[in-house]
Design a protein around this motif. Structure first.
Motif, mmCIF file in Angstrom:
data_model
loop_
_atom_site.group_PDB
_atom_site.id
_atom_site.type_symbol
_atom_site.label_atom_id
_atom_site.label_comp_id
_atom_site.label_asym_id
_atom_site.label_seq_id
_atom_site.Cartn_x
_atom_site.Cartn_y
_atom_site.Cartn_z
ATOM 1 N N CYS A 84 93.810 93.822 53.892
ATOM 2 C CA CYS A 84 94.948 94.355 53.126
ATOM 3 C C CYS A 84 95.915 93.239 52.763
ATOM 4 C CB CYS A 84 95.693 95.434 53.936
ATOM 5 S SG CYS A 84 94.810 96.999 53.952
ATOM 6 N N ASN A 85 95.646 92.026 53.253
ATOM 7 C CA ASN A 85 96.575 90.922 52.969
ATOM 8 C C ASN A 85 96.189 90.223 51.659
ATOM 9 O OD1 ASN A 85 98.610 89.109 53.195
ATOM 10 N ND2 ASN A 85 97.876 88.107 55.036
ATOM 11 N N ASN A 86 96.111 91.015 50.605
ATOM 12 C CA ASN A 86 95.816 90.524 49.258
ATOM 13 C C ASN A 86 96.943 90.979 48.358
ATOM 14 O OD1 ASN A 86 93.258 89.358 49.724
ATOM 15 N ND2 ASN A 86 92.412 91.409 49.895
ATOM 16 N N PRO A 87 97.316 90.122 47.384
ATOM 17 C CA PRO A 87 98.499 90.441 46.573
ATOM 18 C C PRO A 87 98.550 91.877 46.060
ATOM 19 C CG PRO A 87 97.713 88.261 46.043
ATOM 20 C CD PRO A 87 96.732 88.818 47.036
ATOM 21 N N SER A 88 97.445 92.392 45.490
ATOM 22 C CA SER A 88 97.532 93.730 44.887
ATOM 23 C C SER A 88 97.840 94.780 45.950
ATOM 24 C CB SER A 88 96.213 94.065 44.185
ATOM 25 O OG SER A 88 95.152 94.044 45.126
ATOM 26 N N ILE A 89 97.301 94.609 47.138
ATOM 27 C CA ILE A 89 97.509 95.623 48.185
ATOM 28 C C ILE A 89 98.873 95.432 48.853
ATOM 29 C CG2 ILE A 89 96.513 96.695 50.254
ATOM 30 C CD1 ILE A 89 93.783 95.799 49.326
ATOM 31 N N LEU A 101 101.478 98.437 49.116
ATOM 32 C CA LEU A 101 101.947 98.893 50.432
ATOM 33 C C LEU A 101 103.449 98.701 50.583
ATOM 34 C CD1 LEU A 101 99.148 97.756 52.930
ATOM 35 C CD2 LEU A 101 99.377 99.883 51.657
ATOM 36 N N THR A 102 103.959 97.578 50.088
ATOM 37 C CA THR A 102 105.400 97.327 50.251
ATOM 38 C C THR A 102 106.211 98.367 49.486
ATOM 39 O OG1 THR A 102 104.920 94.982 50.471
ATOM 40 C CG2 THR A 102 107.210 95.569 50.034
ATOM 41 N N LYS A 103 105.748 98.701 48.295
ATOM 42 C CA LYS A 103 106.489 99.721 47.525
ATOM 43 C C LYS A 103 106.448 101.054 48.266
ATOM 44 C CE LYS A 103 105.674 97.909 42.886
ATOM 45 N NZ LYS A 103 104.683 98.014 41.799
ATOM 46 N N MET A 104 105.251 101.459 48.674
ATOM 47 C CA MET A 104 105.136 102.760 49.335
ATOM 48 C C MET A 104 105.942 102.801 50.627
ATOM 49 S SD MET A 104 101.775 104.646 50.848
ATOM 50 C CE MET A 104 101.494 103.397 52.072
ATOM 51 N N ARG A 105 105.851 101.739 51.404
ATOM 52 C CA ARG A 105 106.551 101.736 52.694
ATOM 53 C C ARG A 105 108.055 101.745 52.495
ATOM 54 N NH1 ARG A 105 102.868 97.093 55.633
ATOM 55 N NH2 ARG A 105 101.114 98.417 56.223
ATOM 56 N N THR A 106 108.537 100.980 51.532
ATOM 57 C CA THR A 106 109.985 100.950 51.300
ATOM 58 C C THR A 106 110.461 102.314 50.814
ATOM 59 O OG1 THR A 106 109.754 98.630 50.721
ATOM 60 C CG2 THR A 106 111.837 99.663 50.137
ATOM 61 N N GLU A 107 109.675 102.915 49.925
ATOM 62 C CA GLU A 107 110.053 104.243 49.437
ATOM 63 C C GLU A 107 110.117 105.270 50.564
ATOM 64 O OE1 GLU A 107 107.950 103.559 45.067
ATOM 65 O OE2 GLU A 107 106.939 104.737 46.595
ATOM 66 N N MET A 108 109.222 105.124 51.542
ATOM 67 C CA MET A 108 109.148 106.147 52.593
ATOM 68 C C MET A 108 109.893 105.787 53.874
ATOM 69 S SD MET A 108 105.185 107.273 52.055
ATOM 70 C CE MET A 108 105.141 108.580 53.263
ATOM 71 N N LEU A 109 110.062 104.494 54.120
ATOM 72 C CA LEU A 109 110.644 104.090 55.411
ATOM 73 C C LEU A 109 111.934 103.297 55.272
ATOM 74 C CD1 LEU A 109 107.341 102.813 57.128
ATOM 75 C CD2 LEU A 109 108.331 105.097 57.282
ATOM 76 N N GLY A 110 112.366 103.016 54.044
ATOM 77 C CA GLY A 110 113.547 102.154 53.890
ATOM 78 C C GLY A 110 113.251 100.782 54.473
ATOM 79 N N THR A 111 114.108 100.334 55.380
ATOM 80 C CA THR A 111 113.846 99.013 55.987
ATOM 81 C C THR A 111 113.310 99.137 57.406
ATOM 82 O OG1 THR A 111 116.082 98.857 56.831
ATOM 83 C CG2 THR A 111 115.664 97.880 54.666
ATOM 84 N N ALA A 112 112.903 100.341 57.790
ATOM 85 C CA ALA A 112 112.493 100.527 59.193
ATOM 86 C C ALA A 112 111.021 100.174 59.415
ATOM 87 C CB ALA A 112 112.789 101.951 59.632
ATOM 88 N N TYR A 113 110.605 99.048 58.912
ATOM 89 C CA TYR A 113 109.263 98.546 59.189
ATOM 90 C C TYR A 113 109.294 97.034 59.035
ATOM 91 C CZ TYR A 113 108.415 97.812 54.188
ATOM 92 O OH TYR A 113 108.486 97.363 52.891
ATOM 93 N N THR A 114 108.222 96.366 59.458
ATOM 94 C CA THR A 114 108.141 94.911 59.311
ATOM 95 C C THR A 114 107.133 94.622 58.207
ATOM 96 O OG1 THR A 114 108.772 94.520 61.593
ATOM 97 C CG2 THR A 114 107.540 92.760 60.519
ATOM 98 N N ALA A 115 107.622 94.027 57.119
ATOM 99 C CA ALA A 115 106.814 93.955 55.908
ATOM 100 C C ALA A 115 105.527 93.137 56.057
ATOM 101 C CB ALA A 115 107.645 93.383 54.766
ATOM 102 N N GLN A 116 105.569 92.084 56.860
ATOM 103 C CA GLN A 116 104.375 91.234 56.858
ATOM 104 C C GLN A 116 104.236 90.453 58.152
ATOM 105 O OE1 GLN A 116 101.588 91.118 55.978
ATOM 106 N NE2 GLN A 116 101.291 90.121 54.008
ATOM 107 N N HIS A 117 102.994 90.116 58.467
ATOM 108 C CA HIS A 117 102.694 89.102 59.484
ATOM 109 C C HIS A 117 101.610 88.246 58.843
ATOM 110 C CE1 HIS A 117 99.285 91.838 60.199
ATOM 111 N NE2 HIS A 117 98.665 90.773 60.681
ATOM 112 N N SER A 118 101.410 87.025 59.348
ATOM 113 C CA SER A 118 100.466 86.168 58.604
ATOM 114 C C SER A 118 99.032 86.214 59.133
ATOM 115 C CB SER A 118 100.945 84.718 58.624
ATOM 116 O OG SER A 118 100.696 84.149 59.894
ATOM 117 N N ASP A 119 98.859 86.442 60.444
ATOM 118 C CA ASP A 119 97.526 86.379 61.039
ATOM 119 C C ASP A 119 96.895 84.992 60.904
ATOM 120 O OD1 ASP A 119 95.367 87.696 62.470
ATOM 121 O OD2 ASP A 119 96.035 89.516 61.475
ATOM 122 N N CYS A 120 97.720 83.963 60.688
ATOM 123 C CA CYS A 120 97.182 82.607 60.527
ATOM 124 C C CYS A 120 96.346 82.192 61.724
ATOM 125 C CB CYS A 120 98.323 81.593 60.470
ATOM 126 S SG CYS A 120 99.223 81.640 58.964
#
Ligand code: REL
Ligand code: ZN
Length: 443
Positions: A344-349, A353-372
């Motif tokens: 899911c760590n691809n630009p289109s997804i 996901l960021t749009k959907m999560r922001t619409e549904m959760l506001g800022t109550a989530y952590t947008a990303q981790h890198s998994d580097c």
């Protein structure tokens, strides 16, 4: 303080997301003190399992998996470079990642000339400790959380007799996949090595011991792709019938060892759902053999409901699970959603996901981790994500004007960098307070 209007909020927000110092809540990075376990440099970048998997789609037929994995790292990296960066345009996300990384390190000319030797020469000149600091500074990552696996011998030896101070740029996480898998045999092996009883009490002692050594931010496990909680009655009732069965299953280990120790030590449990391990065993030598499966989100909900005093963090691998999971997160106080994991760590997804999560959760989530896995990947993973998350937030915030009104750029900072402590407390949902405080910046 600068007052923003609906016209200026977009550019200001993009700038904020680009510049804010982030906290990377899950990586596989390790410190220089771990010797060759710490992955860095161009040959590690080119043999990242995302790229090796991609390479095999275009590799000449005579390059079998056996032949490839028998080669040295340098030879493997030569092949990937030739196949994906010289003979083809490097346009996949993983390829673009290498290009962004090299550009950020000032190696544009070498990239344009496809000068792998020149790139290797640049890396060879770096002094490792300074290079680590430089990468974190350039990536604007305050600190990253590692994945520390106590039952992997080569790793564990670096923590004897107790945690050495590692760079302040890295924090620890206690990884315990074998508990969530219900892999009692491998747990017993680990208990034996530590001289602990092969009992549930011994298993608890083991977790306490390693939590004491690491002082982790959380315990983490990825669940088997068919994970169910509670375990289906059929599976549980089979156990006494299996003659030599003398151990515990995944649900028992979770309920009687992992949860009690996490409660006792106030540690959250971070779960990763939906990896289908070893789907393509040919690629396992580079960690690239795993596929994706739709997970059972209802099991996660049941687990959170059963243990309300434990904070659960979650990310899922399947795009198909994302909407259902977001709803569960909205309804579950002790559950916090983080990141866009792997496939899911691809630009289109990430955008979707960021749009959907922001619409549904506001800022109550952590947008990303890198998994580097490789140090310098911090540069591209965060650069690419910042751009997409920024653009997605601008769309969310500058839509209908009545939505625009109470929001302001610092909410982006909340999504990427709210102190992890704030999110890890059992009932905290994120950085809402910072949002409210920042509302004054908008007209
Ligand atoms: O933490 C995990 O289980 C996964 O992120 C890894 O298994 C995976 O190999 C990782 O490199 C994916 O990005
Ligand atoms: Zn990972």
């Amino acid at each position: 303080q600068e007052v923003l209007t609906p016209e200026t909020v977009g550019p200001a927000l993009l700038e904020d997301v680009r510049d804010v110092e982030v906290i990377d809540v899950h990586t596989h990075l390790l410190p220089p003190s771990h010797g060759k376990l710490m992955l860095w440099g161009i040959d590690e970048l080119l043999t990242y399992h995302y790229l090796v998997s991609e390479y095999f789609m275009v590799a000449p037929a005579e390059i079998t998996h056996e032949l490839f994995f028998a080669k040295t790292k340098l030879e493997q990296s030569d092949l990937v470079w030739q196949g994906l960066f010289v003979e083809r345009s490097p346009i996949s996300e993983a390829c673009q990642g290498v290009i962004t990384t090299l550009q950020r390190l000032g190696l544009e000319r070498q990239v344009a000339d496809r000068d792998l030797r020149g790139i290797r020469a640049w890396f060879a000149q770096q002094s490792l400790d300074e290079h680590v600091e430089n990468i974190f500074r350039l990536a604007k990552v305050r600190y990253a959380v590692m994945t520390n696996i106590p039952y992997v011998e080569e790793e564990a030896q670096h923590w004897q007799p107790e945690a050495k101070p590692v760079t302040s740029r890295l924090r620890k996480a206690l990884r315990i996949d074998n508990f969530l898998k219900g892999d009692w045999a491998s747990i017993c092996e680990a208990l034996k090595k530590e001289g602990l009883d092969e009992t549930m009490d011994g298993a608890k002692e083991y977790l306490r011991k390693w939590a004491g050594i690491y002082k982790p931010e959380y315990m983490m496990a990825s669940t088997p792709h068919d994970w169910r909680y509670p375990e289906p009655a059929a599976a549980a009732s089979m156990k006494p019938l299996v003659k030599a069965y003398a151990g515990f299953g995944a649900s028992e280990l979770l309920e009687e060892a992992v949860v009690p120790v996490c409660e006792e030590l106030s540690l959250p449990i971070a779960l990763k759902l939906g990896a289908w391990r070893g789907m393509s065993p040919d690629l396992d030598p580079c960690c690239g053999g795993d596929g994706v499966a739709s997970a059972d989100v209802a099991s996660l909900q049941a687990l959170c409901a059963k243990f309300p005093k434990v904070k659960f963090l979650v990310t899922v691998l399947s795009r198909a699970n994302q909407h259902e999971l977001t709803v569960v997160c909205q309804k579950t106080r002790n559950l916090h959603l983080y990141g866009c994991w792997w496939y899911c760590n691809n630009p289109s997804i990430i955008e979707e996901l960021t749009k959907m999560r922001t619409e549904m959760l506001g800022t109550a989530y952590t947008a990303q981790h890198s998994d580097c896995r490789v140090l310098e990947q911090l540069l591209y993973k965060w650069d690419h994500s910042r751009q997409i998350i920024g653009e997605a937030l601008v769309i969310c915030l500058t839509g209908p004007p009545w939505i625009c009104f109470p929001l302001s750029p610092p909410c982006a900072c909340a999504l990427l960098s709210a102190p992890s402590e704030e999110r890890l407390a059992p009932h905290s949902r994120g950085a809402q307070t910072r949002l409210a405080a920042a509302a004054g910046r908008l007209l």
